[in-house]
Design a protein around this motif. Structure first.
Motif, PDB file in Angstrom:
ATOM      1  N   ASP A   1       6.370  -0.065   3.200  1.00 56.01           N
ATOM      2  CA  ASP A   1       5.085  -0.004   2.504  1.00 56.01           C
ATOM      3  C   ASP A   1       4.625  -1.382   2.045  1.00 56.01           C
ATOM      4  O   ASP A   1       3.558  -1.517   1.440  1.00 56.01           O
ATOM      5  CB  ASP A   1       5.121   0.977   1.329  1.00 56.01           C
TER       6      ASP A   1
ATOM      7  N   ARG B   1       1.830  -3.624   8.083  1.00 51.61           N
ATOM      8  CA  ARG B   1       1.890  -2.348   7.345  1.00 51.61           C
ATOM      9  C   ARG B   1       1.508  -1.170   8.235  1.00 51.61           C
ATOM     10  O   ARG B   1       1.877  -0.022   7.950  1.00 51.61           O
ATOM     11  CB  ARG B   1       0.961  -2.435   6.120  1.00 51.61           C
TER      12      ARG B   1
ATOM     13  N   ASP C   1      -4.372   7.536   4.483  1.00 55.05           N
ATOM     14  CA  ASP C   1      -5.004   6.503   5.299  1.00 55.05           C
ATOM     15  C   ASP C   1      -5.059   5.224   4.481  1.00 55.05           C
ATOM     16  O   ASP C   1      -6.085   4.873   3.896  1.00 55.05           O
ATOM     17  CB  ASP C   1      -6.412   6.941   5.721  1.00 55.05           C
ATOM     18  N   TRP C   2      -3.932   4.546   4.421  1.00 53.65           N
ATOM     19  CA  TRP C   2      -3.779   3.388   3.545  1.00 53.65           C
ATOM     20  C   TRP C   2      -4.791   2.290   3.868  1.00 53.65           C
ATOM     21  O   TRP C   2      -5.298   1.632   2.963  1.00 53.65           O
ATOM     22  CB  TRP C   2      -2.357   2.831   3.659  1.00 53.65           C
ATOM     23  N   ASP C   3      -5.089   2.111   5.149  1.00 51.31           N
ATOM     24  CA  ASP C   3      -5.950   1.003   5.550  1.00 51.31           C
ATOM     25  C   ASP C   3      -7.394   1.226   5.111  1.00 51.31           C
ATOM     26  O   ASP C   3      -8.035   0.324   4.556  1.00 51.31           O
ATOM     27  CB  ASP C   3      -5.882   0.828   7.064  1.00 51.31           C
TER      28      ASP C   3
ATOM     29  N   ASP D   1      -7.460   1.383   1.171  1.00 48.20           N
ATOM     30  CA  ASP D   1      -7.220   0.007   0.725  1.00 48.20           C
ATOM     31  C   ASP D   1      -6.917  -0.086  -0.778  1.00 48.20           C
ATOM     32  O   ASP D   1      -7.384  -0.996  -1.455  1.00 48.20           O
ATOM     33  CB  ASP D   1      -8.397  -0.902   1.075  1.00 48.20           C
ATOM     34  N   LYS D   2      -6.111   0.848  -1.262  1.00 46.67           N
ATOM     35  CA  LYS D   2      -5.723   0.819  -2.672  1.00 46.67           C
ATOM     36  C   LYS D   2      -4.406   0.046  -2.804  1.00 46.67           C
ATOM     37  O   LYS D   2      -3.345   0.613  -3.071  1.00 46.67           O
ATOM     38  CB  LYS D   2      -5.597   2.244  -3.214  1.00 46.67           C
ATOM     39  N   GLY D   3      -4.516  -1.256  -2.613  1.00 47.25           N
ATOM     40  CA  GLY D   3      -3.330  -2.076  -2.553  1.00 47.25           C
ATOM     41  C   GLY D   3      -3.048  -2.849  -3.824  1.00 47.25           C
ATOM     42  O   GLY D   3      -3.841  -2.858  -4.775  1.00 47.25           O
TER      43      GLY D   3
ATOM     44  N   SER E   1      -0.750   7.403   0.260  1.00 45.42           N
ATOM     45  CA  SER E   1      -2.116   7.394   0.774  1.00 45.42           C
ATOM     46  C   SER E   1      -2.110   7.785   2.250  1.00 45.42           C
ATOM     47  O   SER E   1      -1.480   7.110   3.075  1.00 45.42           O
ATOM     48  CB  SER E   1      -2.744   6.004   0.621  1.00 45.42           C
TER      49      SER E   1
ATOM     50  N   TRP F   1       0.866  -1.175   0.000  1.00 45.49           N
ATOM     51  CA  TRP F   1       0.000   0.000   0.000  1.00 45.49           C
ATOM     52  C   TRP F   1       0.902   1.225   0.000  1.00 45.49           C
ATOM     53  O   TRP F   1       1.808   1.359   0.812  1.00 45.49           O
ATOM     54  CB  TRP F   1      -0.892   0.031   1.239  1.00 45.49           C
ATOM     55  N   SER F   2       0.657   2.151  -0.889  1.00 42.76           N
ATOM     56  CA  SER F   2       1.539   3.287  -1.111  1.00 42.76           C
ATOM     57  C   SER F   2       1.656   4.186   0.123  1.00 42.76           C
ATOM     58  O   SER F   2       0.681   4.407   0.847  1.00 42.76           O
ATOM     59  CB  SER F   2       1.027   4.114  -2.295  1.00 42.76           C
ATOM     60  N   TYR F   3       2.863   4.717   0.308  1.00 43.87           N
ATOM     61  CA  TYR F   3       3.067   5.738   1.332  1.00 43.87           C
ATOM     62  C   TYR F   3       2.270   7.002   1.020  1.00 43.87           C
ATOM     63  O   TYR F   3       2.016   7.821   1.910  1.00 43.87           O
ATOM     64  CB  TYR F   3       4.553   6.122   1.398  1.00 43.87           C
TER      65      TYR F   3
END
Length: 262
Positions: free
Chosen positions: A252, A245, A212-214, A217-219, A210, A206-208
């Motif tokens: 990442d 993560r 709010d990566w969680d 959820d653009k993984g 973002s 998951w990109s740094y």
């Protein structure tokens, strides 16, 4: 011999030494394969790993970039390392366990931002690296082998958060997926992770970028565990440790695990 193996792009083993130690304490894999160590071999912090029982290591390193390492509780012997595409990078190392299983640890080039080798040399380097991998495994005809690493390609539609949106984005383009498939076919490799988890969206990166990566959820599933057909049936228990993560100052990438009974 049963054992559990993990692969993790750590994005600097020295900067994130404490995270590696936390993973080793919490999960205790028998073997941990690291990519993007960003360290010469002699500066990898092995003393702390050894204190936890990881007394064996093979590695290829360079200052500030790339780098791959296999650390293990189990005895292993170095089994080489190739400079695919003649890039002069530390991107591959292999080790052989006492039961004859060979582990290949790869860090495939990311490929830059533009999916066109005529304007982006990094993308060309990535395709050339994969082509050399294909040719090498076709010639080697590997047996009793496991291939792991950050392969920097999410091949399936459910390996990315949005297939259509990412078709022109490096890591999910058709030409990369085709090269990825050719490497798999050349070594008769089996995707162990998807053998164990055949359905559903599955990501390991998951990109740094973002905030709010969680929640977003653009993984993408960029990290892989493969095995040759002669031992793929002995694999089980695959999992992605998504929560890692979310650790403090994380990589990442999340670690990917698989167990083998051999």
């Amino acid at each position: 011999m049963p054992f559990t193996l993990a692969t993790w792009n750590i994005n600097s083993v020295r900067l994130r030494e404490e995270l590696v130690l936390q993973l080793l304490r919490d999960e205790s894999p028998d073997i941990l394969c690291l990519q993007e160590c960003k360290s010469p071999v002699d500066l990898i912090p092995v003393a702390q790993f050894q204190a936890l029982g990881y007394t064996h290591m093979v590695a290829r390193g360079q200052k500030g970039y790339n780098g791959v390492a296999i650390i293990s509780k189990l005895p292993l012997q170095e089994a080489g390392g190739e400079d695919y595409a003649a890039l002069g990078h530390a991107r591959h190392v292999a080790a052989r366990l006492e039961n004859g299983v060979t582990i290949h640890n790869h860090y495939v080039p990311a490929g830059g931002d533009i999916a066109d080798r005529t304007v982006n040399a990094k993308f060309g380097n990535k395709l050339d690296y994969l082509t050399d991998m294909r040719d090498a495994y076709h010639a080697l005809k590997p047996e009793k082998s496991i291939l792991v690493g950050d392969l920097n390609i999410a091949p399936r539609e459910d390996d990315v958060w949005n297939h259509k949106a990412l078709l022109k984005v490096v890591s999910h383009t058709p030409i990369e997926v085709d090269h990825f498939g050719q490497v798999m076919d050349a070594g008769a490799w089996v995707d162990v992770t998807r053998q164990d988890i055949p359905l559903g969206n599955l990501y390991s990166w998951w990109s740094y970028r973002s905030p709010d990566w969680d929640a977003a959820d653009k993984g993408r599933r960029l990290d892989h565990v493969w095995a040759t057909t002669d031992i793929s049936g002995a694999a089980h228990g695959s999992r992605v440790l998504r929560h890692v993560r979310g650790w403090d100052k994380p990589s990442d990438h999340a670690p990917v695990f698989a167990s083998f009974d051999l």
